[in-house]
Design an enzyme around this catalytic site. Structure first.
Site, mmCIF file in Angstrom:
data_model
loop_
_atom_site.group_PDB
_atom_site.id
_atom_site.type_symbol
_atom_site.label_atom_id
_atom_site.label_comp_id
_atom_site.label_asym_id
_atom_site.label_seq_id
_atom_site.Cartn_x
_atom_site.Cartn_y
_atom_site.Cartn_z
ATOM 1 C CD GLU A 47 53.887 26.945 32.806
ATOM 2 O OE1 GLU A 47 54.580 27.800 32.838
ATOM 3 O OE2 GLU A 47 54.256 26.377 34.443
ATOM 4 C CG ASN A 110 51.754 22.978 34.549
ATOM 5 O OD1 ASN A 110 51.297 22.958 33.219
ATOM 6 N ND2 ASN A 110 52.187 23.890 35.276
ATOM 7 C CE LYS A 127 56.341 24.793 36.819
ATOM 8 N NZ LYS A 127 55.519 25.713 36.120
ATOM 9 C CD GLU A 146 53.146 27.098 38.517
ATOM 10 O OE1 GLU A 146 53.848 27.979 38.253
ATOM 11 O OE2 GLU A 146 53.445 25.828 37.592
ATOM 12 C CB CYS A 172 57.105 27.332 33.727
ATOM 13 S SG CYS A 172 57.521 28.810 33.272
ATOM 14 C CG ASN A 197 52.636 30.499 30.956
ATOM 15 O OD1 ASN A 197 51.493 31.627 30.648
ATOM 16 N ND2 ASN A 197 52.536 29.161 30.339
HETATM 17 N N1 ING Z 1 56.745 30.924 35.775
HETATM 18 C C1 ING Z 1 57.728 31.255 36.276
HETATM 19 C C2 ING Z 1 59.053 30.479 36.273
HETATM 20 O O1 ING Z 1 59.894 29.923 36.543
HETATM 21 C C3 ING Z 1 59.417 31.961 38.172
HETATM 22 C C4 ING Z 1 58.274 31.516 37.792
HETATM 23 C C5 ING Z 1 60.383 33.305 37.305
HETATM 24 C C6 ING Z 1 60.164 31.605 39.431
HETATM 25 C C7 ING Z 1 61.154 34.488 37.809
HETATM 26 C C8 ING Z 1 61.626 32.536 39.545
HETATM 27 C C9 ING Z 1 61.617 33.130 39.232
HETATM 28 O O2 ING Z 1 59.462 30.712 34.854
HETATM 29 C C10 ING Z 1 56.428 29.667 35.946
HETATM 30 N N2 ING Z 1 54.458 29.335 35.971
HETATM 31 O O3 ING Z 1 56.917 28.369 36.647
#
Ligand code: ING
Length: 311
Positions: A47, A110, A127, A146, A172, A197
């Site tokens: 991503e 995104n 996204k 985001e 993601c 990410n």
């Molecule tokens: N990053 C993370 C993901 O969904 C996240 C944000 C991490 C949300 C863990 C909830 C829990 O992997 C992105 N860029 O969406």
């Protein structure tokens, strides 16, 4: 005739805030060359692959924010990647920050694209599930803006005829939502490409670190099995601008098994011969949607956004 697509997962280590796109493109081209040597015909990048994960910062100056976006694709910075891929006969999934004008309105997404071996963009996805927040939250050790820098995707979850099969994309956080995979599953998807990410540590809740990788793998394995599709998940990983980003890029078979996984948290290429018919028995038996689904009972999934408990 079996439809085997040799797929590469091109994990990328940290991209510094000041790293020029030319440097990133050179790293990506080296990964493409490794993939071509392994016989890959399709490579998945992370991503927002072209820049550091900039939603971790609050930037009041939109001209600074727009420095992380691409106004055209391909463009001067990315054309060498497209040209190298065409020379090697390899197609790819590329995640990047897309910006364009619609009349007087600026649109920012995104985005990921599917590029065939001839360098043509044969699919685009924006996204849908944007995690994080839209305003500065000073209490956070790093931001996750985001919802500030991107609009929710407006293209749905399309599936494309490419590379001899039915390929879909997501990005993601999308992988955490079963609706993402099911909408593509209902189109017969055979391989879902996604970049991510994901910080190693949860910045907003006390959470044991091992759970991050478990949730990452569980989400992709479930999506694969419950829709009889391959899933290729590719990280931007390693210590990036003070935030440790999770690695664990992997290739998941339609059975839900992880068949290949990266060992490092840097630039690393893994590959696997993905038989696009491997999910057939799953789609024809346990997840034969036409035979088993009962949509008359699923209404809440699209008619209600949040939780409404019984009275
Ligand atoms: N990053 C993370 C993901 O969904 C996240 C944000 C991490 C949300 C863990 C909830 C829990 O992997 C992105 N860029 O969406």
């Amino acid at each position: 005739m079996s439809r085997v697509l040799t797929v590469g997962a091109a994990q990328m280590g940290p991209v510094a805030r000041a790293e020029p796109r030319a440097s990133v493109i050179a790293r990506m081209t080296a990964l493409l060359q490794q993939a071509a040597r392994k016989g890959c015909r399709f490579v998945v990048f992370p991503e927002l692959a072209l820049t550091t994960f900039f939603p971790r910062w609050y930037m009041p100056d939109w001209s600074e924010v727009d420095g992380y976006f691409e106004d055209a694709m391909p463009n001067e910075a990315t054309r060498p990647l497209f040209e190298a891929a065409v020379a090697m006969g390899v197609g790819f999934y590329l995640g990047y920050a897309e910006r364009f004008m619609e009349g007087a309105k600026v649109r920012r997404f995104n985005t990921s694209i599917l590029v065939d071996a001839g360098g043509a963009i044969v699919g685009k996805y924006r996204k849908v599930h944007l995690p994080g927040h839209a305003e500065l939250e000073p209490k956070r050790p790093w931001q996750h803006l985001e919802k500030r820098y991107f609009e929710p995707g407006d293209l749905g979850f399309p599936v494309f005829r490419a590379f001899g099969g039915l390929l879909g994309m997501c990005i993601c956080n999308d992988r955490r939502w079963p609706e993402t995979f099911r909408v593509m599953g209902l189109q017969g998807v055979e391989l879902v490409a996604l970049g991510y990410n994901t910080p190693v540590r949860n910045s907003v809740a006390r959470e044991a670190e091992h759970l991050r990788m478990m949730h990452n793998q569980m989400s992709m394995q479930a999506g694969a099995y419950q829709n009889g599709t391959w899933v290729v998940g590719v990280a931007r990983s390693g210590p990036e601008e003070g935030v440790d980003m999770m690695a664990g890029s992997c290739i998941v078979a339609p059975t839900g098994e992880i068949v290949a996984q990266t060992m490092t948290d840097g630039d690393e290429l893994i590959a696997y011969d993905c038989d696009l018919d491997a999910g057939r028995y799953i789609k024809e038996t346990v997840f034969n949607f036409a035979a088993h689904r009962r949509i008359e009972h699923y209404g809440l999934i699209t008619s209600q956004t949040g939780v409404v408990p019984p009275p």
